[in-house]
Design an enzyme around this catalytic site. Structure first.
Site, PDB file in Angstrom:
ATOM      1  N   TYR C  37      47.990 -21.104  18.090  1.00 36.57           N
ATOM      2  CA  TYR C  37      48.983 -20.032  18.143  1.00 36.57           C
ATOM      3  C   TYR C  37      49.712 -19.897  16.822  1.00 36.57           C
ATOM      4  O   TYR C  37      50.006 -20.889  16.160  1.00 36.57           O
ATOM      5  CB  TYR C  37      50.090 -20.361  19.160  1.00 36.57           C
ATOM      6  CG  TYR C  37      49.685 -20.453  20.571  1.00 36.57           C
ATOM      7  CD1 TYR C  37      49.082 -19.388  21.215  1.00 36.57           C
ATOM      8  CD2 TYR C  37      49.959 -21.606  21.296  1.00 36.57           C
ATOM      9  CE1 TYR C  37      48.758 -19.487  22.554  1.00 36.57           C
ATOM     10  CE2 TYR C  37      49.638 -21.701  22.626  1.00 36.57           C
ATOM     11  CZ  TYR C  37      49.034 -20.640  23.252  1.00 36.57           C
ATOM     12  OH  TYR C  37      48.731 -20.729  24.560  1.00 36.57           O
ATOM     13  N   HIS C 193      56.731 -15.048  29.249  1.00 37.05           N
ATOM     14  CA  HIS C 193      55.776 -15.919  28.565  1.00 37.05           C
ATOM     15  C   HIS C 193      55.762 -17.334  29.146  1.00 37.05           C
ATOM     16  O   HIS C 193      55.051 -18.194  28.627  1.00 37.05           O
ATOM     17  CB  HIS C 193      56.106 -16.005  27.070  1.00 37.05           C
ATOM     18  CG  HIS C 193      55.699 -14.782  26.307  1.00 37.05           C
ATOM     19  ND1 HIS C 193      56.599 -13.967  25.671  1.00 37.05           N
ATOM     20  CD2 HIS C 193      54.474 -14.227  26.085  1.00 37.05           C
ATOM     21  CE1 HIS C 193      55.947 -12.967  25.079  1.00 37.05           C
ATOM     22  NE2 HIS C 193      54.669 -13.097  25.324  1.00 37.05           N
ATOM     23  N   ARG C 223      49.726  -7.584  15.548  1.00 39.72           N
ATOM     24  CA  ARG C 223      49.036  -8.863  15.537  1.00 39.72           C
ATOM     25  C   ARG C 223      47.839  -8.740  16.470  1.00 39.72           C
ATOM     26  O   ARG C 223      47.747  -7.804  17.266  1.00 39.72           O
ATOM     27  CB  ARG C 223      49.941 -10.000  15.998  1.00 39.72           C
ATOM     28  CG  ARG C 223      50.312  -9.922  17.467  1.00 39.72           C
ATOM     29  CD  ARG C 223      51.310 -11.003  17.857  1.00 39.72           C
ATOM     30  NE  ARG C 223      50.715 -12.322  17.906  1.00 39.72           N
ATOM     31  CZ  ARG C 223      50.249 -12.909  19.011  1.00 39.72           C
ATOM     32  NH1 ARG C 223      50.316 -12.268  20.176  1.00 39.72           N
ATOM     33  NH2 ARG C 223      49.734 -14.111  18.993  1.00 39.72           N
ATOM     34  N   ASN C 225      45.490 -10.711  19.459  1.00 36.03           N
ATOM     35  CA  ASN C 225      45.417 -11.805  20.422  1.00 36.03           C
ATOM     36  C   ASN C 225      44.036 -11.702  21.063  1.00 36.03           C
ATOM     37  O   ASN C 225      43.349 -10.698  20.914  1.00 36.03           O
ATOM     38  CB  ASN C 225      46.537 -11.672  21.451  1.00 36.03           C
ATOM     39  CG  ASN C 225      46.766 -12.964  22.212  1.00 36.03           C
ATOM     40  OD1 ASN C 225      46.217 -14.007  21.874  1.00 36.03           O
ATOM     41  ND2 ASN C 225      47.577 -12.880  23.259  1.00 36.03           N
ATOM     42  N   TYR C 316      44.012 -21.993  30.048  1.00 39.14           N
ATOM     43  CA  TYR C 316      44.967 -20.892  30.159  1.00 39.14           C
ATOM     44  C   TYR C 316      44.266 -19.546  29.997  1.00 39.14           C
ATOM     45  O   TYR C 316      44.547 -18.589  30.702  1.00 39.14           O
ATOM     46  CB  TYR C 316      46.069 -21.037  29.111  1.00 39.14           C
ATOM     47  CG  TYR C 316      46.925 -19.813  28.984  1.00 39.14           C
ATOM     48  CD1 TYR C 316      47.740 -19.396  30.051  1.00 39.14           C
ATOM     49  CD2 TYR C 316      46.916 -19.042  27.835  1.00 39.14           C
ATOM     50  CE1 TYR C 316      48.511 -18.264  29.955  1.00 39.14           C
ATOM     51  CE2 TYR C 316      47.683 -17.900  27.731  1.00 39.14           C
ATOM     52  CZ  TYR C 316      48.475 -17.518  28.798  1.00 39.14           C
ATOM     53  OH  TYR C 316      49.233 -16.378  28.698  1.00 39.14           O
TER      54      TYR C 316
END
Lengths: 315, 200, 346
Positions: C37, C193, C223, C225, C316
């Site tokens: 991350y 989150h 960004r 992801n 996850y």
């Protein structure tokens, strides 16, 4: 920071101390709209000194034809407001940053209660136009010392929602009475001198208002002070901060890039690490808490100053 | 029964720090079952909280009704269920003014439901206090059919509405006042882990 | 510029496909051979010609089919689009932002005529022509956010900024990586989150929040992801998990290249003028592994990233069970050669 070069379309004294300025795009282009409570940063080039002062927008947020601000002349200040009053004239070109809002309305509110002291009325002028358009209930309480000094009288609409309290005429605001009995979901916004903000917070705490319903903005300009010297470790230079210059302005004048947003000690953007401090940091911001201050490891260069032998910053 | 201590979890999982007196401000106190003891303890610490208090109590078989009404609150109402008490709670919220305090005590289901009502009535979160006492059964939303199953004590459990077998997440919605239940055998239909009792 | 819109589906028979140009412009999310991350923000101010970053709201060959898929999802579950009452103004802000950007960036596809509050919107690919009064929701068939996001690829979260936090108070979410708008609406940044492992301890969310709260008008950020999805399915919602979950177990060494997709989100962040809210579009791009490995650099790098990813992240992101199959497949395209920096093909 994106800035526009705008033309001063109008300059109009409202009271002996407060002057209204209107800025428009030189080619008549529309300006970005904004939300009530937003400010712009106006750049003033005064000889080889560049000052940037933040002013609340007072015009209609939904009107992109121009931006208006009201500037109170602070004769004991660093000189920004004196420059605006004395040196800026209609027709001049001036750099104005994009609107930023650090004092926005909570649109969930069932009612907005606004408390303005003196020139602190400015952000509310845009907010009440926004609320009128949204059809949301509000009540504005405007306190000023005397009618002659009350620029807001020229700027506020006549409305049963707007109440004026002139202390010279015995019209002091009864904060206790005002805050008692407001309907659930009311939010309170205060803008004005620190004393007024503190009084509202104290009264609200006594009446058990939840903190989340309280909003405030102190119009904090960087105070002048004694000159001091600062070492910028990463840049490898030592700079002098003049008596009428903020630390941030001195860093910028030295050609060092530093982040900023509000230039009034509120937003936290310019927070800078202190590597060494032999002396006292004069914290003037609303950002650092008591623990931060005690640790002597952080400073907000937009408003804070220093007195002592050595201050080294990670910049 | 003392206040429940929960093990640390994710940031959306609510915590119940316990009731602290905010003095004689007008207030509504809602409790179920053992939650009554949290109110009694609160009053013991500061009797002034009762001056403008309105107590709503759902005993759910617990024996504290008489002690609560003997405290001497401005109003003390016993309701057979939280659903039955909700219209009264809504009416109290509708009349409330800023400064009003909400004290919640008892199960997560009660705390979550009343807090959600209060927030939608305009009460800011920081005017709401809570203390967990009694059963740790949870109020669960089925993410698939949206039905709420009350008093879930095992993981996994069967959704009372659509019949899917759901596992119990710690992810919590304050708006719904419920935890999230997600199909436990979605990828491998019919393969369901053994049901266990929920722990704090 | 003309775009040929694909005739394709994102469910049932899954006829979705990427043209060679779409493969070439795919936003590959890894700029190095490993992944952890980070708050990997950059200004959303254009990008290489033809890339998905070039225009503010990218429109590609999947546009018409994606909008059709969104309409099906909304018919089945209207709760995928919700807006708390105080967010309507932000919805108008979003509508204005998207309409003006699309009309400027794709003048052959979209047109906006404004006469004061009287607006006239033309969307040629979807065959829509709408006259309405700006700020008067009664003149549109849906609320402003729903109206415009039924015509814009990607999910949308609209975040209210207050109390030093961001609140997910409105959204259009039909192509999500397994989170529920109906459940998460009203939550603050840390709450929604909460289920993400590790990042909280790393301080990622504190740093991201500070950055996002300072996003300014006219200066959007973006960004990338990513996650992994079996089949080109947009609606991988928790709501329908029991319907698409079994498909995750249908991977075999023979079909993994065709059925396993890398799913990339191009997230961008926009300060909205009237409401001071933050718009958070989450645009989803899908690519089958067998198409992805046609770019040798991407095949090598994805193999290394997935092979070395911490277990918690694979769990996850929901592909732990299929990781061995995926890594074995990708290993065939990794000769161990060094890869160049950056995300673009060599």
């Amino acid at each position: 920071m994106t800035a526009l070069t705008l033309r001063v379309a109008a300059k109009e004294p409202l009271t002996p101390l407060v002057t209204r300025f209107r800025f428009e795009h030189p080619e008549g282009a529309r300006l970005p709209l904004f939300s009530g409570g937003a400010h712009v940063v106006v750049e003033m080039t005064d000889g080889n000194q560049l000052r940037r002062n933040a002013y609340s927008l007072i015009s209609d947020p939904n009107d992109g034809s121009g931006y208006e601000i009201a500037v109170r002349r602070e004769d004991a200040g660093r000189g920004g407001s004196r420059f605006m009053h004395g040196r800026v004239a209609a027709g001049d070109l001036i750099r104005v940053g994009a609107p930023v809002n650090l004092f926005s309305l909570d649109l969930r509110a069932r009612k907005h209660l606004m408390i303005a002291g003196g020139i602190g009325v400015t952000p509310f002028l845009a907010q009440i136009r926004q609320l009128d358009r949204l059809g949301q209930p509000y009540e504005l309480r405007y306190a000023a010392r005397s009618r002659a000094e009350a620029a807001g009288l020229r700027l506020l609409p006549r409305s049963p929602r707007v109440h004026v309290h002139i202390s010279d005429e015995g019209g002091r605001m009864d904060l206790g009475g005002l805050l008692a009995g407001q309907p659930l979901g009311t939010h309170v916004y205060t803008c004005g001198p620190e004393g007024l903000i503190a009084a509202v917070e104290e009264t609200a705490a006594r009446l058990r208002w939840p903190r989340a319903a309280l909003h405030s903005e102190a119009f904090l300009a960087p105070p002048p002070g004694r000159p001091f010297t600062v070492r910028l470790a990463r840049s490898g230079i030592t700079i002098e901060v003049g008596p009428h210059e903020s630390l941030l302005e001195a860093i910028e004048a030295a050609g060092v890039d530093a982040p900023w947003l509000c230039r009034g000690g509120a937003c936290g953007q310019c927070e800078t690490a202190v590597l060494s401090c032999r002396g006292e940091i004069e914290h003037h911001d609303h950002w650092l808490d008591a623990g931060d201050r005690a640790s002597r490891t952080k400073i907000m260069p937009c408003v804070s100053r220093f007195a002592g032998e050595e201050l080294i910053l990670d910049r | 029964m003392p206040a429940t201590k929960f093990s640390p979890s994710i940031t959306s999982r609510p915590v119940y720090p316990g009731l602290v007196s905010r003095g004689a401000a007008p207030s509504l106190m809602v409790a179920d079952a053992e939650g009554a003891e949290a109110l009694i303890d609160l009053v013991e610490r500061d009797p002034a909280v009762l001056d403008a208090a309105h107590i709503v109590y759902v005993p759910a078989g617990a024996p504290f009704g008489a002690r609560l009404s003997a405290l001497g609150a401005r109003l003390c109402h016993e309701a057979p269920s939280l659903s039955a008490a909700l219209p009264r709670i809504r009416a109290a919220l509708a009349e409330a003014r800023m400064g009003f305090q909400l004290y919640l005590a008892g199960t997560e289901g009660l705390i979550g439901r009343v807090a959600a009502e209060a927030v939608s009535a305009g009460l800011p979160l920081d005017a709401i206090q809570s203390e967990h006492r009694g059963s740790i059964a949870r109020r669960m939303q089925c993410v698939h059919c949206k039905g709420i199953t009350e008093d879930v004590a095992t993981d996994p459990f069967v959704c009372a509405h659509c019949g899917l077998t759901l596992f119990v997440r710690d992810h919590y919605s304050r708006r719904l006042g419920a935890f999230q239940g997600v199909c436990v055998d979605a990828e491998t239909p019919g393969i369901v882990p053994a049901s266990q009792e929920i722990r704090p | 510029m003309t775009i040929r819109f694909n005739e394709e589906t994102f469910r049932d028979d899954y006829t979705f496909y990427n043209s060679p140009q779409a493969i070439r412009r795919f936003p590959f999310p890894f700029d190095r051979d490993d992944y952890m991350y980070s708050v990997n923000m950059e200004p959303h101010a254009g990008g290489p010609e033809g890339s998905v970053f070039e225009r503010r709201f990218d429109v590609d060959e999947h546009y018409v089919a994606e909008m059709r898929d969104r309409a099906i999802t909304l018919d089945e579950d209207p709760l995928r689009c919700q807006s708390l009452p105080h967010m309507e103004l932000a919805g108008w802000d979003l509508l204005e932002l998207i309409m003006t950007c699309k009309a400027e960036d794709y003048p052959d596809l979209f047109e906006l005529r404004r006469d004061g509050d009287q607006w006239h919107w033309i969307n040629r690919p979807l065959g829509i022509e709408q006259r309405f009064t700006f700020l008067d929701a009664g003149t549109l068939p849906h609320g402003p956010m729903e109206y415009i996001t039924r015509q814009t690829q990607g999910d949308f979260a609209v975040l209210d900024q207050r109390e030093g936090n961001l609140w997910m108070d409105a959204g259009m979410v039909t192509s999500q990586a397994d989170w529920s708008l109906d459940f998460d609406i009203g939550m603050n940044f840390f709450e929604w989150h909460a289920p993400v492992p590790k990042a909280h301890e790393m301080g990622i969310f504190q740093r991201a929040l500070k950055f996002l709260m300072n996003v300014q008008q006219g200066a959007p950020s973006r960004r990338l992801n990513w996650t992994m999805t079996v089949n080109p399915r947009l609606d991988t919602s928790p709501e329908n998990y029991h319907k698409w979950g079994p498909e995750k177990r249908e991977l075999t060494p023979e079909n993994v290249g065709a059925k396993q997709y890398l799913r990339v989100e191009l997230q961008s962040f926009w300060r909205l003028p009237r409401s001071n809210a933050l718009a958070f579009p989450i645009r989803c791009y899908l690519i089958a592994l067998e198409d992805l490995v046609s770019v040798p650099k991407w095949g090598r790098r994805l193999h290394r990233v997935l092979r070395d990813l911490p277990d918690e992240l694979a769990e996850y992101k929901g592909f732990a069970v299929n990781r061995p199959l995926i890594v074995d497949y990708l290993a065939r395209f990794d000769d161990g050669a060094p890869t160049s920096p950056g995300i673009y093909p060599d």
